[in-house]
Motif scaffolding. Structure first.
Motif, PDB file in Angstrom:
ATOM      1  N   PHE A 294      -4.463  15.878  -1.775  1.00  0.00           N
ATOM      2  CA  PHE A 294      -4.582  15.797  -0.323  1.00  0.00           C
ATOM      3  C   PHE A 294      -5.751  14.885   0.059  1.00  0.00           C
ATOM      4  CE2 PHE A 294      -4.104  17.429   3.920  1.00  0.00           C
ATOM      5  CZ  PHE A 294      -5.366  17.680   4.434  1.00  0.00           C
TER       6      PHE A 294
ATOM      7  N   VAL B 248       6.641  20.063   0.843  1.00  0.00           N
ATOM      8  CA  VAL B 248       5.990  20.233   2.139  1.00  0.00           C
ATOM      9  C   VAL B 248       4.619  19.568   2.136  1.00  0.00           C
ATOM     10  CG1 VAL B 248       4.990  21.915   3.735  1.00  0.00           C
ATOM     11  CG2 VAL B 248       7.223  22.346   2.718  1.00  0.00           C
ATOM     12  N   GLN B 249       3.887  19.719   1.053  1.00  0.00           N
ATOM     13  CA  GLN B 249       2.568  19.106   1.004  1.00  0.00           C
ATOM     14  C   GLN B 249       2.678  17.586   1.068  1.00  0.00           C
ATOM     15  OE1 GLN B 249      -0.061  20.310  -2.178  1.00  0.00           O
ATOM     16  NE2 GLN B 249      -1.707  19.000  -1.423  1.00  0.00           N
TER      17      GLN B 249
ATOM     18  N   LEU C 132       3.117  16.652   4.584  1.00  0.00           N
ATOM     19  CA  LEU C 132       1.852  16.844   5.278  1.00  0.00           C
ATOM     20  C   LEU C 132       0.897  15.683   5.004  1.00  0.00           C
ATOM     21  CD1 LEU C 132      -0.019  18.792   6.923  1.00  0.00           C
ATOM     22  CD2 LEU C 132      -0.858  19.597   4.721  1.00  0.00           C
TER      23      LEU C 132
ATOM     24  N   GLY D 201       2.040  12.493   6.597  1.00  0.00           N
ATOM     25  CA  GLY D 201       1.825  12.513   8.035  1.00  0.00           C
ATOM     26  C   GLY D 201       0.380  12.262   8.418  1.00  0.00           C
ATOM     27  N   ILE D 202      -0.531  13.016   7.811  1.00  0.00           N
ATOM     28  CA  ILE D 202      -1.946  12.853   8.168  1.00  0.00           C
ATOM     29  C   ILE D 202      -2.456  11.470   7.779  1.00  0.00           C
ATOM     30  CG2 ILE D 202      -4.283  13.709   7.779  1.00  0.00           C
ATOM     31  CD1 ILE D 202      -3.195  16.462   7.411  1.00  0.00           C
TER      32      ILE D 202
ATOM     33  N   PRO E 277      -3.484  23.960   7.514  1.00  0.00           N
ATOM     34  CA  PRO E 277      -2.269  23.879   6.696  1.00  0.00           C
ATOM     35  C   PRO E 277      -2.552  23.937   5.198  1.00  0.00           C
ATOM     36  CG  PRO E 277      -2.641  21.819   7.874  1.00  0.00           C
ATOM     37  CD  PRO E 277      -3.604  22.797   8.423  1.00  0.00           C
TER      38      PRO E 277
ATOM     39  N   VAL F 244       3.838  24.684   8.679  1.00  0.00           N
ATOM     40  CA  VAL F 244       3.149  23.514   8.121  1.00  0.00           C
ATOM     41  C   VAL F 244       4.104  22.330   8.088  1.00  0.00           C
ATOM     42  CG1 VAL F 244       2.054  22.536   6.075  1.00  0.00           C
ATOM     43  CG2 VAL F 244       1.547  24.880   6.743  1.00  0.00           C
ATOM     44  N   LEU F 245       5.339  22.597   7.665  1.00  0.00           N
ATOM     45  CA  LEU F 245       6.330  21.521   7.582  1.00  0.00           C
ATOM     46  C   LEU F 245       6.607  20.932   8.959  1.00  0.00           C
ATOM     47  CD1 LEU F 245       8.337  19.893   5.883  1.00  0.00           C
ATOM     48  CD2 LEU F 245      10.015  21.708   6.265  1.00  0.00           C
TER      49      LEU F 245
ATOM     50  N   PHE G 267       4.665  20.976  11.606  1.00  0.00           N
ATOM     51  CA  PHE G 267       3.475  20.232  12.011  1.00  0.00           C
ATOM     52  C   PHE G 267       3.472  18.855  11.345  1.00  0.00           C
ATOM     53  CE2 PHE G 267      -0.739  19.361  13.224  1.00  0.00           C
ATOM     54  CZ  PHE G 267      -1.519  19.059  12.121  1.00  0.00           C
ATOM     55  N   ALA G 268       3.748  18.839  10.045  1.00  0.00           N
ATOM     56  CA  ALA G 268       3.740  17.579   9.291  1.00  0.00           C
ATOM     57  C   ALA G 268       4.787  16.617   9.826  1.00  0.00           C
ATOM     58  CB  ALA G 268       3.981  17.855   7.811  1.00  0.00           C
ATOM     59  N   CYS G 269       5.971  17.131  10.146  1.00  0.00           N
ATOM     60  CA  CYS G 269       7.029  16.251  10.655  1.00  0.00           C
ATOM     61  C   CYS G 269       6.637  15.626  11.977  1.00  0.00           C
ATOM     62  CB  CYS G 269       8.343  17.024  10.819  1.00  0.00           C
ATOM     63  SG  CYS G 269       9.088  17.435   9.238  1.00  0.00           S
TER      64      CYS G 269
END
Lengths: 251, 257
Positions: free
Chosen positions: A70, A141-142, A145, A148-149, A199, A225-226, A228-230
């Motif tokens: 991350f 999912v990570q 995330l 996305g970030i 997250p 979390v998913l 949010f990431a999307c």
């Protein structure tokens, strides 16, 4: 489109092999570096402060491995447009490929280390259980995330370079709040809710449940979390599309 | 333009760069203001003008790397433009071969096409075994040769040349000048930015003269070059009171004329 996929694939391969060729020990460093990194934490929190109980090593390592993925992705990815300023000003490519390449490179290294970690678990006598399969969706999912970030930071930083330091300190703060070296469920109730807004804290708890406790993660939380990431990815793609041909002026 | 097809037009282009003028303050530096001209299929267009960022910016607009802030760039058909600058995004620790592949991919070719072209690219660059050495060990000339070679073989619809003809040793300069001449004579569209009026005169059909972000002249090569030289001769005359500058201008003029 095909050309861009070829480009991303080639760039990721080229960077990874160049890293391997550049140092004496080559790809061994992808293993040694995390091990060194983890030893420091183990020494301080596990041995000196006697924080852990039994199994603290695994508790700690799982979190550090996924956190490193991350952290490195975001730190390197957010400045990817700046790093590639020269080529951005010479030929047109859609700018999103730059953070994507960084994320893919870090993902490749993460998968390598994660594999070794799983081997380590097996060798230490941990029994693999059905909950290990939860690894796949968790990693998926990570990945979303991180993508996305990283992308979102990459879109904004050329406009406001100062944000680099905000993100830098933000990541440090997040690291301390993600339950890497403490157990969130051992804290007072009213803190737990707040901490689980992070997250990474949710995902780390998820990884620990799956790999160490033989339980499935809290899928409800993982789903948020998913989501949010999307949303982050959609926003990032939007900004990249809008300013795609403005970035060459800024970097 | 005698019935030649216009493939690209710049219409009233304005472009600024932000400049920092103090804490939390910026102003706009207008690199281009109200710039308009057409580019015809198969012609070799020269862009001249005193040093400044306008000419390179024009090339980047044509290449689609940047968008103008005012006005528009009209493309009458899908076009691939390749900027022949010194190093097409070279990554120092990768080898020449890897960078050539990367360069080709960046220029929009797909992997199989690049690999097919690789032998010819390597041959033209004359790098021999060095092709498998990391690019950070290359001299400027070697990097330029590789960059030139890749951009050439990427075979774009519009070739954009930005002051690249002066690098490399005598043999390579001749080779690249010859290659450029071949391309100019062919029906490929070329845009050349140069300070060397000889190069402009020998290769270009038409010239655009840009100074301080404005167009000072557009037209056939000889006409515009004459305009340019007259304007600069005027500068020399009026600076006669300042011997240092006049001598500099006169010296510069002599080597160009």
């Amino acid at each position: 489109m095909q050309a861009y996929l070829d480009l991303i694939r080639y760039k990721v391969y080229a960077e990874l092999s160049a890293e391997a060729a550049r140092t004496f020990l080559g790809i061994l460093w992808w293993l040694i570096e995390p091990v060194l990194y983890m030893s420091v934490f183990y020494l301080i929190f596990g041995v000196m402060f006697q924080r852990g109980g039994e199994g603290f090593v695994y508790f700690l390592l799982v979190a550090l491995v996924v956190w490193k993925w991350f952290d490195s992705s975001i730190r390197n990815g957010m400045v990817s447009l700046e790093t590639n300023a020269a080529v951005i000003q010479q030929v047109y490519q859609p700018k999103f490929i730059f953070p994507v390449i960084v994320v893919l490179i870090n993902t490749a290294k993460f998968l390598f280390v994660m594999l070794l970690f799983l081997l380590f678990l097996l060798i230490s006598g941990k029994q693999p259980s059905i909950s290990w399969l939860a690894l796949l969706p968790l990693i998926g999912v990570q990945f979303v995330l991180i993508a996305g970030i990283t992308s979102l930071c990459a879109t904004v930083i050329p406009f406001v370079p100062d944000l680099k330091w905000v993100v830098d300190n933000g990541l440090t703060m997040l690291f301390f709040l993600s339950g890497v070296f403490f157990d969130i469920s051992a804290l007072p109730e009213h803190f737990q809710g707040w901490l689980r807004l992070n997250p990474m804290a949710v995902l780390i708890e998820g990884y620990r449940s799956a790999l160490l406790l033989g339980q499935m993660p809290d899928w409800g939380q993982v789903f948020w979390v998913l989501l949010f990431a999307c949303i982050l990815i959609v926003v990032a793609v939007g900004v990249f599309t809008r300013y795609d041909r403005i970035y060459p002026k800024l970097v | 333009m005698e019935g030649k097809k216009i493939i690209l037009s710049l219409k009233n282009i304005g472009l600024f760069y932000k400049r920092k003028t103090g804490l939390l303050r910026h102003d706009k530096f207008w690199a281009l203001q109200d710039v308009s001209f057409d580019l015809c299929h198969g012609e070799t267009l020269g862009i001249i003008g005193k040093n400044g960022v306008g000419k390179s910016t024009v090339l980047r607009l044509i290449a689609g790397i940047m968008e103008p802030d005012l006005g528009e760039v009209i493309r009458y058909e899908p076009l691939r433009a390749s900027l022949l600058a010194l190093q097409v995004g070279f990554i120092p620790h990768l080898t020449g071969r890897q960078n050539a592949i990367l360069g080709g991919l960046f220029l929009g070719l797909c992997r199989s096409d690049v690999e097919a072209l690789l032998p010819r690219i390597i041959e033209f660059s004359e790098l021999g075994d060095f092709i498998d050495q990391p690019v950070r060990s290359y001299s400027m000339g070697m990097k330029a040769r590789l960059g030139f070679s890749v951009a050439l073989y990427a075979d774009p619809d519009i070739l954009l040349v930005d002051e690249v003809l002066g690098v490399g040793d005598v043999d390579f300069r001749k080779k690249s000048a010859d290659a450029l001449r071949e391309i100019s004579k062919s029906n490929k569209t070329v845009v050349i930015v140069s300070h060397n009026n000889e190069v402009i005169r020998s290769l270009c059909d038409r010239v655009v003269w840009i100074e301080n972000g404005h167009i000072e002249g557009v037209g056939p090569t000889d006409a515009v070059l004459q305009q340019y030289q007259q304007a600069h001769a005027a500068v020399v005359v009026s600076d006669a009171a300042r011997p240092g500058k006049a001598a500099l201008e006169a010296g510069g003029m002599r080597s160009e004329a």
